[in-house]
Design an enzyme around this catalytic site. Sequence first.
Site, PDB file in Angstrom:
ATOM      1  N   ASP A  21       0.824  -1.212   0.000  1.00 57.70           N
ATOM      2  CA  ASP A  21       0.000   0.000   0.000  1.00 57.70           C
ATOM      3  C   ASP A  21       0.863   1.269   0.000  1.00 57.70           C
ATOM      4  OD1 ASP A  21      -2.334   1.429  -0.033  1.00 57.70           O
ATOM      5  OD2 ASP A  21      -2.839   1.104   2.079  1.00 57.70           O
ATOM      6  N   ASN A  69     -11.095  -2.218  -5.486  1.00 58.37           N
ATOM      7  CA  ASN A  69     -10.292  -1.314  -6.326  1.00 58.37           C
ATOM      8  C   ASN A  69     -10.957  -1.015  -7.672  1.00 58.37           C
ATOM      9  OD1 ASN A  69      -7.142  -2.664  -5.090  1.00 58.37           O
ATOM     10  ND2 ASN A  69      -8.193  -0.798  -4.446  1.00 58.37           N
TER      11      ASN A  69
END
Length: 250
Positions: A21, A69
């Site tokens: 991330d 996502n």
Amino acid sequence: MSIWSKISRDKIPLHVAIIMDGNGRWAKKRGEHRLFGHTKGVDSIRNVLKVATEIGVKHLTLYAFSTENWNRPKEEIDGLMNLLVQAISNEIEEMDKNEVKLSMIGDEMRLPEKCRQSLNEAIDRTKENTKINLILALNYSARWEILHAAKQMAIMAVNDKNKVQQFTNEDFDNLLTTKDVPHPELLIRTSGEKRISNFLLWQLAYSEFYFTDVLWPDFGADNFIKAIASYQSRERRFGMVSEQINTTNE
Ligand code: IPE
Ligand code: IPE
Ligand code: MG
């Protein structure tokens, strides 16, 4: 300095899972487009894969794209899918040479055709490799995976209620996309966020968690070794008390 001065050769986790991330924030800090961060993130994958192989990690699962996502701007999604195809084509030669076996978890059906094709070719090409298993979590959702397994159980129960009633944890494991892989001993998440974001919910039940503020594009071999050292310093009690663990180890 050798890696082995920082970590022990015993207690190397067999399976490390990583929530990679911080690519977007890394790019933003530099006044660049988010995709620049994702591109740089591929270098981190190469570096981490190399050091993980070197120390004897057998399975490395990387969270590359979650089902959530898909909610990002189309431009970013398209960029990520193109990057995946590009990264596979750039890296496959080296990966195969280094005996990396590539596989994926997640629902591949929603991925664009060109991604599926290049992934499947790479998976097929590396299927006999045994040094390390690189597992990409793509269009992955732990809830989807668990729900899917529960539905399979419900279907089985129609034919054989007893069988399902006797189901064990191991039987349930075998219904998951990770069925051939041991549960991760260690989960790493970069970028300072402290959440699982729908990743491997069942499999992480007893994993050690390691959070770092380092953004994924800055995460390198040293950071990985630091995470391993942290893992090695912990006592995994699995519900027992310390004295029991120490007796077992003697
Ligand atoms: C992780 O980085 C990569 C993917 C989710 C594909 P992010 O893109 O989430 O980066 P941040 O969290 O916005 O910085
Ligand atoms: C998790 O990161 C998914 C991947 C790393 C692929 P996100 O950046 O999408 O997670 P949230 O939405 O901030 O929890
Ligand atoms: Mg993020």
